[in-house]
Design a protein around this motif. Structure first.
Motif, PDB file in Angstrom:
ATOM      1  N   ASP A 140      69.575  49.910 -13.446  1.00 60.50           N
ATOM      2  CA  ASP A 140      68.600  49.588 -12.408  1.00 60.50           C
ATOM      3  C   ASP A 140      67.208  49.696 -13.016  1.00 60.50           C
ATOM      4  O   ASP A 140      66.790  50.774 -13.462  1.00 60.50           O
ATOM      5  CB  ASP A 140      68.738  50.554 -11.234  1.00 60.50           C
ATOM      6  N   LEU A 141      66.466  48.579 -13.025  1.00 62.08           N
ATOM      7  CA  LEU A 141      65.203  48.508 -13.756  1.00 62.08           C
ATOM      8  C   LEU A 141      64.118  47.842 -12.918  1.00 62.08           C
ATOM      9  O   LEU A 141      64.355  47.385 -11.804  1.00 62.08           O
ATOM     10  CB  LEU A 141      65.415  47.744 -15.064  1.00 62.08           C
ATOM     11  N   GLY A 142      62.901  47.818 -13.483  1.00 62.70           N
ATOM     12  CA  GLY A 142      61.766  47.228 -12.792  1.00 62.70           C
ATOM     13  C   GLY A 142      61.283  48.055 -11.625  1.00 62.70           C
ATOM     14  O   GLY A 142      60.631  47.535 -10.715  1.00 62.70           O
ATOM     15  N   GLU A 143      61.582  49.365 -11.665  1.00 62.04           N
ATOM     16  CA  GLU A 143      61.241  50.226 -10.525  1.00 62.04           C
ATOM     17  C   GLU A 143      60.038  51.121 -10.781  1.00 62.04           C
ATOM     18  O   GLU A 143      59.391  51.571  -9.828  1.00 62.04           O
ATOM     19  CB  GLU A 143      62.439  51.107 -10.169  1.00 62.04           C
ATOM     20  N   LEU A 144      59.751  51.421 -12.041  1.00 61.43           N
ATOM     21  CA  LEU A 144      58.729  52.421 -12.363  1.00 61.43           C
ATOM     22  C   LEU A 144      57.656  51.839 -13.275  1.00 61.43           C
ATOM     23  O   LEU A 144      57.955  51.016 -14.143  1.00 61.43           O
ATOM     24  CB  LEU A 144      59.376  53.622 -13.066  1.00 61.43           C
ATOM     25  N   PRO A 145      56.397  52.283 -13.118  1.00 60.16           N
ATOM     26  CA  PRO A 145      55.372  51.892 -14.093  1.00 60.16           C
ATOM     27  C   PRO A 145      55.652  52.576 -15.433  1.00 60.16           C
ATOM     28  O   PRO A 145      56.206  53.673 -15.472  1.00 60.16           O
ATOM     29  CB  PRO A 145      54.071  52.410 -13.465  1.00 60.16           C
ATOM     30  N   GLY A 146      55.285  51.916 -16.511  1.00 60.14           N
ATOM     31  CA  GLY A 146      55.501  52.516 -17.823  1.00 60.14           C
ATOM     32  C   GLY A 146      56.956  52.629 -18.203  1.00 60.14           C
ATOM     33  O   GLY A 146      57.341  53.490 -18.995  1.00 60.14           O
ATOM     34  N   GLU A 147      57.799  51.755 -17.679  1.00 57.79           N
ATOM     35  CA  GLU A 147      59.226  51.790 -17.962  1.00 57.79           C
ATOM     36  C   GLU A 147      59.493  51.588 -19.453  1.00 57.79           C
ATOM     37  O   GLU A 147      58.855  50.773 -20.104  1.00 57.79           O
ATOM     38  CB  GLU A 147      59.875  50.674 -17.149  1.00 57.79           C
ATOM     39  N   ASP A 148      60.422  52.358 -19.998  1.00 63.76           N
ATOM     40  CA  ASP A 148      60.735  52.301 -21.425  1.00 63.76           C
ATOM     41  C   ASP A 148      61.562  51.049 -21.725  1.00 63.76           C
ATOM     42  O   ASP A 148      62.672  50.888 -21.218  1.00 63.76           O
ATOM     43  CB  ASP A 148      61.518  53.549 -21.834  1.00 63.76           C
ATOM     44  N   GLU A 149      61.028  50.175 -22.579  1.00 62.24           N
ATOM     45  CA  GLU A 149      61.712  48.910 -22.844  1.00 62.24           C
ATOM     46  C   GLU A 149      63.016  49.098 -23.589  1.00 62.24           C
ATOM     47  O   GLU A 149      63.869  48.199 -23.604  1.00 62.24           O
ATOM     48  CB  GLU A 149      60.792  47.958 -23.617  1.00 62.24           C
ATOM     49  N   ARG A 150      63.213  50.268 -24.197  1.00 59.99           N
ATOM     50  CA  ARG A 150      64.479  50.501 -24.882  1.00 59.99           C
ATOM     51  C   ARG A 150      65.666  50.424 -23.929  1.00 59.99           C
ATOM     52  O   ARG A 150      66.795  50.184 -24.355  1.00 59.99           O
ATOM     53  CB  ARG A 150      64.445  51.856 -25.593  1.00 59.99           C
ATOM     54  N   LEU A 151      65.416  50.629 -22.644  1.00 57.69           N
ATOM     55  CA  LEU A 151      66.500  50.520 -21.672  1.00 57.69           C
ATOM     56  C   LEU A 151      67.073  49.094 -21.642  1.00 57.69           C
ATOM     57  O   LEU A 151      68.264  48.900 -21.430  1.00 57.69           O
ATOM     58  CB  LEU A 151      65.997  50.921 -20.285  1.00 57.69           C
TER      59      LEU A 151
END
Length: 428
Positions: A9-20
């Motif tokens: 589950d992505l695109g939910e937080l600012p500064g999300e780690d792209e390694r995910l």
């Protein structure tokens, strides 16, 4: 076993780690209901494009204040319109970025409420199909109203398990807010992934992008799924071969497989592992064994560092320098200024293939091998370098000689072992 995919589950937080996104095979992108806006959706879709990650819509109750984790009373027709609108927003941006949206999974409270209520389940599925079309794969619980509604609509359906959530004895999730509900230990997530994937009741595993330690947990879960998807090839009675994923540390592969009862020998190369065993007592499936290995760097000890003194006096040194357009001193400097890793053990006992050689001095093997290479000669072949442990035929470009080098040690065998780190020290 059939391939089991990791969804995050992505695109939910600012500064999300792209390694995910590098670990995810499917990214469930928040599309405005519980989180996400045009900027975050575009960023997530562009990350999918960079990493080859499949994109999915992650609609929710329209409840940003509670992050979609509080069940709301919404009429089915209104919910259908909300889900369709959220998915359509994501699809419009995805079309601009050039990434197809082929998955959908409801978020949080909507996931659970719709799975209990057939009317809500139909509303969610109808909203998804209205926006994304009938060719999507729906991710959801292994049983319940969502699965039935998706099947009735003719959608592909993937049964989901959660690698980063704690479970009760009956297998149900511990509710958020209670002790043990949300996991952060990569080792526990790995064990959960192994158990769920081997249980045969899931087609996809989820890691939540906002969980503590999500990057390491996702890396571990992806590694488990990669290993379990490997096909073993029989090499005859009492032997088999596996293709190894790059992220598994080769020494750990060797040690874990050799420790299995019934295993006679293991040969690990850069791409394969060959396991030899007693046919009367075959070992556990190697995929299960390797699925338990951690790939998180912090969880492994640093491999030993071995320094090898080299005199750069090889008969091919000048030819290598001329071929790559450098001086002899530059070739020696580039060779000795790099830390190598033992990638595999090959064609002679104690011969270690070391990589990676600096691309500026990478040269192919000799067209005609020498009938005799002196012991302790240091050679180059493509992006690999190595030390001949004793005199033998060989086709590597000889650029030096290892000084005061002992290829074998009494009682322990070869000096260099899979995974060791090597430094060459130039001497006159």
């Amino acid at each position: 076993m059939a391939e089991c995919l990791l969804n995050i589950d992505l695109g939910e937080l600012p500064g999300e780690d792209e390694r995910l996104y590098a670990s995810a095979q499917v990214a469930n992108i928040a599309c405005g209901g519980h989180a996400g806006d045009e900027r975050s959706m575009r960023r997530a879709l562009e990350a999918c494009a960079r990493h080859g990650t499949r994109a999915g819509a992650h609609p929710s109750f329209e409840d940003r204040a509670n992050f979609g984790r509080q069940e709301l009373q919404v009429a089915p027709e209104e919910l259908r319109a909300q889900v369709a609108a959220q998915c359509a927003r994501l699809l419009a941006l995805a079309s601009e970025v050039g990434v197809p949206v082929r998955y959908a999974k409801p978020h949080g409270a909507l996931y659970h409420a719709a799975n209990r209520d057939p009317a809500l389940a139909r509303a969610v599925v109808e909203g998804v199909v209205e926006a994304l079309g009938p060719g999507i794969t729906f991710l959801g619980p292994g049983s319940g109203a969502l699965r039935e509604a998706a099947r009735a609509a003719g959608l592909s359906y993937a049964r989901e398990g959660f690698a980063d959530r704690g479970t009760r004895p009956d297998g149900s999730l511990i509710p958020r807010g209670q002790p043990g509900a949300v996991l952060s230990d990569p080792a526990v997530a790995r064990e959960n992934a192994l158990r769920l994937a081997l249980g045969g009741t899931v087609d996809t595993l989820c890691v939540h992008g906002d969980s503590p330690g999500a990057v390491d947990m996702a890396r571990e879960v992806r590694a488990v799924l990669e290993v379990l998807s490997l096909r073993s090839e029989s090499l005859g009675e009492g032997a088999l071969r596996l293709v190894l994923p790059a992220r598994l540390e080769r020494r750990a592969v060797l040690e874990s497989l050799k420790a299995e009862p019934g295993v006679v020998d293991v040969v690990v190369g850069e791409e394969h592992a060959c396991v030899y065993f007693d046919p009367a007592a075959p070992p556990e499936d190697p995929r299960r064994v390797l699925g338990r290995l951690s790939v998180t760097p912090a969880s492994r000890e640093e491999p030993p560092l071995v320094t090898v003194r080299v005199r750069y006096d090889g008969p091919d040194l000048e030819a290598v320098a001329e071929r790559v357009g450098l001086s002899v001193d530059d070739v020696a400097l580039l060779h000795a200024s790099h830390e190598y890793t033992v990638r595999s053990m090959g064609f002679l006992p104690g011969f270690a293939y070391l990589g990676e050689v600096d691309g500026r001095i990478a040269v192919p093997r000799l067209a005609t091998p020498r009938p005799r290479v002196p012991a302790f000669s240091v050679g180059l072949a493509g992006r690999r370098t190595g030390i001949y442990p004793f005199a033998s035929p060989g086709g590597w470009n000889l650029i030096g000689t290892a000084v005061d080098f002992t290829a074998f040690q009494p009682g322990s065998g070869a000096l260099l072992r899979l995974g060791d780190r090597i430094l060459f020290e130039r001497v006159d």
